[in-house]
Design a protein around this motif. Structure first.
Motif, PDB file in Angstrom:
ATOM      1  N   VAL A   9       0.802  -1.179   0.004  1.00 17.91           N
ATOM      2  CA  VAL A   9      -0.047  -0.202  -0.095  1.00 17.91           C
ATOM      3  C   VAL A   9       0.821   1.168   0.016  1.00 17.91           C
ATOM      4  O   VAL A   9       0.748   2.207  -0.607  1.00 17.91           O
ATOM      5  N   ALA A  10       1.804   1.186   0.828  1.00 21.18           N
ATOM      6  CA  ALA A  10       2.986   2.560   0.949  1.00 21.18           C
ATOM      7  C   ALA A  10       3.627   2.569  -0.716  1.00 21.18           C
ATOM      8  O   ALA A  10       3.611   3.896  -1.019  1.00 21.18           O
ATOM      9  N   TYR A  11       3.823   1.492  -1.010  1.00 20.50           N
ATOM     10  CA  TYR A  11       4.628   1.501  -2.586  1.00 20.50           C
ATOM     11  C   TYR A  11       3.494   2.323  -3.588  1.00 20.50           C
ATOM     12  O   TYR A  11       3.892   3.061  -4.352  1.00 20.50           O
ATOM     13  N   ARG A  70       4.755   5.391  -5.952  1.00 24.07           N
ATOM     14  CA  ARG A  70       4.877   5.085  -7.400  1.00 24.07           C
ATOM     15  C   ARG A  70       3.962   5.871  -8.161  1.00 24.07           C
ATOM     16  O   ARG A  70       2.719   5.796  -8.197  1.00 24.07           O
ATOM     17  N   LYS A  71       4.657   6.610  -9.206  1.00 25.72           N
ATOM     18  CA  LYS A  71       3.952   7.431 -10.372  1.00 25.72           C
ATOM     19  C   LYS A  71       3.832   6.889 -11.644  1.00 25.72           C
ATOM     20  O   LYS A  71       5.087   6.296 -11.893  1.00 25.72           O
ATOM     21  N   LEU A 101       2.006  -5.969  -7.588  1.00 28.85           N
ATOM     22  CA  LEU A 101       1.796  -4.385  -7.484  1.00 28.85           C
ATOM     23  C   LEU A 101       3.139  -3.665  -7.330  1.00 28.85           C
ATOM     24  O   LEU A 101       3.116  -2.550  -7.541  1.00 28.85           O
ATOM     25  N   HIS A 102       4.287  -4.287  -7.148  1.00 27.37           N
ATOM     26  CA  HIS A 102       5.522  -3.655  -7.024  1.00 27.37           C
ATOM     27  C   HIS A 102       6.143  -3.407  -8.522  1.00 27.37           C
ATOM     28  O   HIS A 102       7.103  -2.908  -8.561  1.00 27.37           O
ATOM     29  N   GLY A 103       5.286  -4.205  -9.292  1.00 31.84           N
ATOM     30  CA  GLY A 103       5.641  -4.178 -10.724  1.00 31.84           C
ATOM     31  C   GLY A 103       7.136  -4.863 -10.992  1.00 31.84           C
ATOM     32  O   GLY A 103       7.569  -5.776  -9.976  1.00 31.84           O
ATOM     33  N   GLY A 104       8.017  -4.223 -11.830  1.00 41.27           N
ATOM     34  CA  GLY A 104       9.366  -4.827 -12.055  1.00 41.27           C
ATOM     35  C   GLY A 104      10.008  -4.803 -10.784  1.00 41.27           C
ATOM     36  O   GLY A 104      11.014  -5.557 -10.494  1.00 41.27           O
TER      37      GLY A 104
END
Lengths: 379, 392
Positions: free
Chosen positions: A261-263, A267-268, A337-340
């Protein structure tokens, strides 16, 4: 009926454990242990501090140097340890070892409890023989010889096996390979002749071992609990172990979720924070809702153990099943959800997934416990 | 003996004496449920008597103040009353949106005159209420409602259309959200008003659902006169009350996740439908799904319990009603899907003399509305994401 909230004392223990783990055993400590292939697999200075705080003796009676704080208390410690992925002998010795001795041990066997509370004697439960947990499937044999027994067989997935002083081994003294009857528990000196321990490395960087028993001779006093009837006390120990593993899963899932959730809030993409996307918001909200269910189930299971509630086994299996299912969801979504970044070793989020799977499997995963829930419910 | 022990003894004795035997079993069908109101037809004399006796004690609204006809019971006494009723399987004497919804709102926000006027008839089951919230263009976006109330000095003239008004065709009064100020932010121009359904200009039309039943109506409001003293709280400040009522409604609908006392559980029903083999449900895949549902159901029950305990202890996060509504209604939908699966084709017999699963097809379809009414699952997830997780 007991309220589903922590008492002031339990909350204080939780806070103290949280302080200790975040200061003395942060995630970076596990990373270091893993990278350096540390032979012990834990940091002795941290373990000493945990022992000093009384954590090793949380479940142990005061007469044996413990604080007898109960399962709700120990569960809070396990949950907080789960948040920082803290590596220590706490679960193998302080939970499984201590409870097996408390439930099944006789006079002199119980004396080991003093050393467990003091952090100087380490235990390991050696019961699994196949990849999937099936505690009644015991091929390891214990044959009577003189006053004692000779043990032969192979055990796997033995938590802290390579550092243990004493192993608790399930072996067959009678009956067929899958019979609940005929299983006996033995206390086996890890350094005894014929015992060989192979440390295996898991994705979580923690310690599990394969144990081979080749003509290991033990005395009659090595029998823990009644002969042939060891399965009953083993089930009680497994209930306790599973409740505390569920608590650890709750801790690590909550932490992985909060980090995710914090990430999302930092992240934009497309010029906006990804937390503004409804597709992602709903996934996070669903996970939060699931975690709330786990929180209630873990607390209730721990309380049921403390109260010796006749529903305890059902509540524990339901809690472990749900905690496993939700840990899988949250750690998978955490990486996604953190992606790469989630795929990199540098980011911590992947460590939570790598810890979750062994804990899920340990002493039975979702499927094992869902089956047990059905059986206990009579369908 | 404590006061509560005395209260329990007295309550038990009173119930023994006053609850008719035929009112001591779970409802057999919908027609056995008492909703009260001007035109309600009691299905038996016992049903009428049971309502009359309970209303006399104020125990149709046990925790309301006695001055408005309520029972004036403390939280602990209320709990004892419910326990004692459950002990003899006493039916609720009255189902009422008045007691569940508008009554508590009037108690909290209404004028003294409104309390005196409306609460006693609600307690006695004389007036049946319906809720006028949703509109054809205002569902999830409830605050976008367009039904307008024009100020005519001592009264309003209301024009517009409401939809999903539960049992509007059988209700005596409506509590409705109307727009009293179109020139401000949408949440700030809404008022909560009360009017008699017999007022000229009010008409209703039942909506037939996929289940074949018509529990909801459309309600048309054409130049309906509403007196100004029938505004609950202040004019233009109705949204606060609406939110309070929605929270209330969410927890009620969320309760559907629970299996009511006396109702057979999903595993029991599945076992009677497919049978057991060596003590296990004969269909192994179904057994796995029922087990998974059972685990979630235990989790839901315990979470509802924890939320209550935390609220009492002054802990916990707010907005749990959104989570319980979401989890409870999704669970209830799964329960009915699994029931249909367990009965197989026998469970889908819509009409006919032989229906082994009774009205299951209708009930199954009705549950699809659970995650829509009272705020969709998606709206609940929005609430969790924004209010609890701070995502935006």
């Amino acid at each position: 009926m007991q309220k589903l909230v922590l008492t002031e004392e339990q909350q204080m223990l939780k806070d103290a454990a949280q302080g200790l783990f975040s200061d003395q055993a942060p995630v970076s400590q596990l990373r270091k242990l893993r990278d350096e292939k540390d032979p012990l697999g834990y940091v002795p200075e941290f373990w000493n501090q945990a022992v000093e705080l009384g954590l090793a003796g949380t479940l142990i009676p005061e007469a044996y140097g413990g604080s007898e704080f109960g399962h709700v208390g120990m569960g809070q410690v396990m949950e907080e340890g789960g948040r920082t992925l803290a590596a220590s002998p706490l679960f193998a010795s302080g939970v499984l070892g201590a409870c097996a001795l408390m439930l099944a041990g006789h006079g002199s066997q119980k004396d080991i409890l003093k050393d467990i509370a003091a952090g100087t004697h380490l235990m390991a439960l050696a019961i699994d023989e196949t990849g999937r947990h099936q505690p009644a499937r015991v091929a390891t044999k214990a044959e009577a010889q003189g006053d004692g027994f000779v043990l032969n067989g192979n055990k796997t997935f033995v938590v802290d096996g390579h550092i243990a002083n004493t192993l608790i081994v399930s072996a067959r003294t009678s009956g067929g390979e899958r019979d609940e009857q005929g299983i006996t528990l033995f206390l086996v000196d890890a350094n005894a002749e014929g015992v060989s321990v192979e440390r295996t490395i898991f994705p979580d960087g923690r310690n599990y071992a394969k144990v081979e028993l080749q003509n290991v001779a033990v005395g009659a006093d090595a029998v823990l609990g009644p002969k042939d009837q060891g399965y009953e006390s083993l089930q009680k120990v497994l209930d306790i172990g599973n409740a505390h593993l569920a608590a650890e899963l709750l801790g690590l899932s909550s932490e992985a979720f909060e980090r995710t959730v914090a990430y999302m809030k930092e992240r934009k993409q497309f010029g906006v924070y990804i937390s503004s996307f409804q597709a992602l918001q709903h996934r996070a909200a669903h996970m939060w809702s699931e975690l709330e269910q786990v929180k209630s189930m873990v607390l209730k299971a721990l309380m049921a153990l403390d109260a010796s509630d006749d529903q305890a086994s059902l509540l524990v299996s339901a809690a472990k099943a749900k905690a496993s299912q939700v840990a899988e969801l949250v750690t998978n979504e955490g990486v996604q959800l953190h992606g790469g970044m989630g795929m990199t070793d540098e980011f911590d989020i992947g460590l939570f997934m790598k810890r979750a799977r062994p804990v899920q499997l340990l002493l039975g995963d979702f499927r094992y416990h869902a089956d047990r829930v059905a059986t206990l419910k009579g369908f | 003996m404590t006061d509560l022990d005395t209260f329990r003894q007295e309550t038990r004795a009173w119930l023994e004496e006053n609850c008719p035997q035929s009112m001591r079993s779970p409802f057999g069908s919908e027609k056995e449920v008492c909703w009260g109101g001007r035109n309600f037809k009691f299905y038996s004399e016992d049903q009428r008597l049971w309502l009359e006796r309970m209303a006399e004690k104020g125990w149709t609204a046990p925790d309301w103040p006695t001055e408005y006809g309520g029972g004036g019971l403390s939280r602990a006494e209320h709990k004892i009353l419910l326990e004692e009723m459950a002990r003899i399987q006493a039916r609720p004497p009255l189902n009422s949106f008045g007691i569940w919804m508008i009554g508590p709102a009037i108690l909290k926000f209404g004028s003294e005159a409104l309390k005196q006027q409306h609460l006693p008839p609600i307690v006695r089951g004389e007036i049946r209420w319906c809720q006028g919230y949703s509109e054809p263009g205002a569902g999830s976006d409830l605050a976008g409602l367009q039904t307008k109330a024009e100020d005519r000095g001592d009264h309003f003239i209301v024009n517009g259309q409401k939809i999903w008004t539960s049992y509007a065709d059988r209700a005596d009064w409506m509590f409705a959200l109307v727009r009293t100020n179109p020139d401000v932010k949408k949440q700030e121009g809404i008022s909560l008003v009360l009017f008699d359904m017999e007022t000229p200009g009010v008409s209703t039309r039942p909506i037939k659902l996929i289940s074949g039943e018509s529990p909801f109506c459309e309600t048309f409001l054409d130049d309906v006169r509403v007196e100004k003293d029938q505004v609950v709280g202040e004019v233009d400040k109705g949204w606060t009350i609406a939110k309070y009522l929605l929270t209330h409604e969410r927890s009620m609908i969320g309760n559907m996740g629970s299996t009511a006392a006396g109702q057979k559980t999903l595993p029991q029903l599945a076992a009677s439908a497919v049978g057991l083999q060596d003590g296990k449900l004969a269909d192994t895949m179904l057994r796995a799904e029922v087990a998974s549902w059972t685990i979630d159901s235990i989790g839901y029950e315990l979470t509802a319990e924890r939320a209550r305990d935390e609220a009492k202890a002054g802990q916990g996060v707010g907005n749990v009603s959104a989570m319980l509504k979401y989890a409870g209604t999704e669970l209830n939908k799964r329960r009915y899907e699994l029931l249909v699966a367990a009965y197989g084709s026998e469970g889908l017999i819509w009409e006919g003399d032989s229906r082994p699963a009774g009205a299951l097809p209708q009930q199954w379809l009705r549950t699809k509305g659970n995650s829509i009414e009272g705020g969709t699952s998606e709206v609940q997830l929005n609430i969790i994401a924004k209010n609890i997780l701070g995502l935006g």
